[in-house]
Design an enzyme around this catalytic site. Structure first.
Site, mmCIF file in Angstrom:
data_model
loop_
_atom_site.group_PDB
_atom_site.id
_atom_site.type_symbol
_atom_site.label_atom_id
_atom_site.label_comp_id
_atom_site.label_asym_id
_atom_site.label_seq_id
_atom_site.Cartn_x
_atom_site.Cartn_y
_atom_site.Cartn_z
ATOM 1 N N GLN A 66 0.591 -1.457 0.060
ATOM 2 C CA GLN A 66 0.338 -0.200 0.306
ATOM 3 C C GLN A 66 0.504 1.344 -0.272
ATOM 4 O O GLN A 66 1.905 1.189 0.788
ATOM 5 C CB GLN A 66 -0.864 -0.056 1.447
ATOM 6 C CG GLN A 66 -1.553 1.091 1.215
ATOM 7 C CD GLN A 66 -2.279 1.925 1.669
ATOM 8 O OE1 GLN A 66 -2.189 1.721 3.181
ATOM 9 N NE2 GLN A 66 -4.186 1.624 2.497
ATOM 10 N N CYS A 96 -6.530 7.338 4.009
ATOM 11 C CA CYS A 96 -6.336 8.097 5.226
ATOM 12 C C CYS A 96 -6.454 9.560 6.237
ATOM 13 O O CYS A 96 -5.951 10.411 4.941
ATOM 14 C CB CYS A 96 -4.634 7.780 5.344
ATOM 15 S SG CYS A 96 -4.223 8.084 7.760
ATOM 16 N N LYS A 135 -7.447 1.765 -2.280
ATOM 17 C CA LYS A 135 -8.962 1.821 -1.045
ATOM 18 C C LYS A 135 -9.072 3.237 -0.656
ATOM 19 O O LYS A 135 -8.557 3.695 -0.249
ATOM 20 C CB LYS A 135 -7.479 0.961 0.122
ATOM 21 C CG LYS A 135 -8.247 0.861 1.734
ATOM 22 C CD LYS A 135 -7.785 0.095 2.313
ATOM 23 C CE LYS A 135 -8.252 0.324 3.912
ATOM 24 N NZ LYS A 135 -8.052 1.223 5.043
ATOM 25 N N HIS A 167 -14.271 1.226 1.980
ATOM 26 C CA HIS A 167 -13.675 1.435 3.867
ATOM 27 C C HIS A 167 -15.491 1.998 4.143
ATOM 28 O O HIS A 167 -15.076 3.583 3.738
ATOM 29 C CB HIS A 167 -12.509 1.781 4.811
ATOM 30 C CG HIS A 167 -13.349 1.935 6.020
ATOM 31 N ND1 HIS A 167 -12.146 2.959 7.023
ATOM 32 C CD2 HIS A 167 -13.880 1.831 7.086
ATOM 33 C CE1 HIS A 167 -12.500 2.868 8.307
ATOM 34 N NE2 HIS A 167 -13.664 2.141 8.365
ATOM 35 N N ASN A 207 -14.556 -3.053 3.250
ATOM 36 C CA ASN A 207 -14.044 -2.318 4.499
ATOM 37 C C ASN A 207 -15.090 -1.443 5.671
ATOM 38 O O ASN A 207 -15.557 -1.044 5.298
ATOM 39 C CB ASN A 207 -12.639 -2.434 4.359
ATOM 40 C CG ASN A 207 -12.311 -1.778 5.712
ATOM 41 O OD1 ASN A 207 -11.587 -0.858 6.158
ATOM 42 N ND2 ASN A 207 -11.530 -2.606 6.327
ATOM 43 N N GLY A 229 -9.779 -5.430 9.620
ATOM 44 C CA GLY A 229 -8.805 -5.061 10.115
ATOM 45 C C GLY A 229 -8.548 -5.808 11.698
ATOM 46 O O GLY A 229 -7.852 -6.744 12.210
HETATM 47 C C1 FMN Z 1 -3.625 0.636 13.724
HETATM 48 C C2 FMN Z 1 -4.491 0.885 12.651
HETATM 49 C C3 FMN Z 1 -4.044 1.007 11.587
HETATM 50 C C4 FMN Z 1 -3.692 1.120 10.149
HETATM 51 N N1 FMN Z 1 -3.170 2.113 9.171
HETATM 52 C C5 FMN Z 1 -4.228 1.969 7.493
HETATM 53 C C6 FMN Z 1 -3.204 2.169 6.871
HETATM 54 O O1 FMN Z 1 -2.109 2.088 6.584
HETATM 55 N N2 FMN Z 1 -3.757 2.344 5.358
HETATM 56 C C7 FMN Z 1 -4.951 2.339 5.183
HETATM 57 O O2 FMN Z 1 -5.639 2.153 4.417
HETATM 58 N N3 FMN Z 1 -5.944 1.642 6.325
HETATM 59 C C8 FMN Z 1 -5.384 1.954 7.728
HETATM 60 N N4 FMN Z 1 -6.133 1.840 8.987
HETATM 61 C C9 FMN Z 1 -7.476 1.364 8.562
HETATM 62 C C10 FMN Z 1 -7.438 0.028 8.257
HETATM 63 O O3 FMN Z 1 -7.112 -0.423 6.758
HETATM 64 C C11 FMN Z 1 -9.570 0.221 8.006
HETATM 65 O O4 FMN Z 1 -10.384 0.376 7.309
HETATM 66 C C12 FMN Z 1 -9.817 0.362 9.548
HETATM 67 O O5 FMN Z 1 -9.882 -0.121 10.417
HETATM 68 C C13 FMN Z 1 -11.155 -0.500 8.914
HETATM 69 O O6 FMN Z 1 -11.854 -1.847 9.048
HETATM 70 P P1 FMN Z 1 -11.837 -2.853 10.363
HETATM 71 O O7 FMN Z 1 -13.048 -2.017 10.851
HETATM 72 O O8 FMN Z 1 -11.997 -4.276 9.992
HETATM 73 O O9 FMN Z 1 -10.360 -1.883 11.202
HETATM 74 C C14 FMN Z 1 -4.911 1.751 10.023
HETATM 75 C C15 FMN Z 1 -6.460 0.929 11.729
HETATM 76 C C16 FMN Z 1 -5.609 0.472 12.252
HETATM 77 C C17 FMN Z 1 -6.561 0.210 13.451
#
Ligand code: FMN
Length: 323
Positions: A66, A96, A135, A167, A207, A229
């Site tokens: 990514q 992000c 994404k 997301h 997501n 995630g």
């Molecule tokens: C600690 C943490 C770091 C994350 N870092 C990124 C990242 O580097 N790139 C990204 O696209 N999303 C990042 N996310 C978002 C996740 O990829 C995801 O979109 C979000 O947690 C929602 O999914 P979930 O409900 O299954 O956790 C991060 C989430 C968490 C909890």
């Protein structure tokens, strides 16, 4: 274009969490789940220590890199590096919301610049054979109607993009921390579901807040894949349960067998100079919900900083789990 065979199930990119050790561990649990790196910025790759930021083990494949960035040339150069290194896919972060990322004009704020995202996509995809995917969120700030989201997708689709990971909540660029931005704006699966209905030829992966087999099943009635995630971080064995639900290649290794393989990996990493407390993070949730889980975690967390080169800390911790 080379394709990624199975997009039904993936582990979300998570900064500081889905590092190469975590991904190696997840691969032991499922031989087919699609893995994503943490977001890595273009300058880190082009001017930093490449091996440190994007080095990975061949065992992790299929694995996607990514990228965070919006400089068209830099993104294309990074996509080329990713392909040459053996990554299976390149993904652009358009979700992000952190201040640092906004200052760099990438991440979620790019949802306001669909033409630029389309240019970034096109430059990357023209450079490599592996798929380039996006994404995103479903919106940002007051740009939160379905029409705006559909226009965003349409613009990038026109540039040739076939796979969108969504997301399913909007991001607020001011006033919320990244953590709050993963909780406060409400989830809305209707938007990605409607995108799939409007454009059945697209691959749409949803997501956000999918944390049970039932929720996963519901998603797969509406879209092509799910990305998970936090639930996988908290309970990595859920990856296996989802893997089985989705009818992926049967895998018979037990939790303990997976753990033994990971211990061998840790031993090799310790010999390369790593410390144990970094390596134990992805396995803390392995026995989630089972008797002795609390003591397992607590032994790992307290003992690994005291004995940073002693892999037997993990074996001792296992003794506390009674199953
Ligand atoms: C600690 C943490 C770091 C994350 N870092 C990124 C990242 O580097 N790139 C990204 O696209 N999303 C990042 N996310 C978002 C996740 O990829 C995801 O979109 C979000 O947690 C929602 O999914 P979930 O409900 O299954 O956790 C991060 C989430 C968490 C909890």
């Amino acid at each position: 274009m080379i394709t990624v065979n199975n997009r039904k199930l993936s582990v979300a990119p998570m900064l500081d969490w889905t590092d190469r050790h975590c991904r190696y561990f997840h691969r032991l649990i499922s031989n087919e789940v699609l893995l994503y790196t943490e977001m890595v910025t273009c300058p880190a790759i082009l001017r930093g220590e490449r091996e440190k930021y994007i080095g990975f083990s061949p065992e992790e494949v299929p694995v996607a890199l990514q990228l965070g960035g919006s400089e068209v040339k830099d993104l294309a150069a990074c996509a080329r590096i990713a392909e040459d290194m053996g990554y299976s896919e390149v993904n652009l972060n358009v979700g992000c919301p952190s201040d640092r990322v906004q200052k760099g004009r990438f991440g979620a704020c790019l949802m306001k610049e669909p033409d630029l995202v389309a240019d970034c996509y096109a430059a990357m995809q023209q450079t490599v054979q592996i798929p380039v995917t996006i994404k995103s969120r479903i919106g940002v700030d007051d740009q939160d109607s379905f029409e705006a989201f559909a226009a965003f997708i349409e613009t990038i689709k026109k540039a040739g993009c076939e796979t969108f990971i969504v997301h399913a909540r909007k991001a607020l660029l001011k006033g919320l921390s990244p953590k709050q931005n993963r909780k406060v704006p409400p989830i809305n699966y209707e938007f990605p579901w409607q995108i799939k209905q409007h454009y059945p030829e697209l691959t749409v992966v949803v997501n956000g807040e999918i944390d049970t087999v039932e929720k996963a099943q519901k998603q797969l009635e509406n879209v092509d894949g799910i990305m998970i995630g936090r639930a996988f971080w908290n309970s990595p064995w859920l990856i296996r349960e989802m893997h089985e639900l989705l009818g992926m290649k049967q895998q018979t290794s037990s939790r303990d067998e997976v753990l033994l393989s990971y211990i061998d990996y840790c031993q090799a990493m310790l010999e390369q100079g790593l410390n144990l407390h970094w390596l134990i993070r992805p396995i803390l949730g392995l026995y989630h919900g089972l008797p002795g889980n609390k003591k397992w975690k607590s032994h790992l967390v307290t003992e690994s900083p005291r004995r940073p080169k002693d892999v037997s800390v993990i074996r001792e911790a296992r003794e506390f789990v009674t199953c």
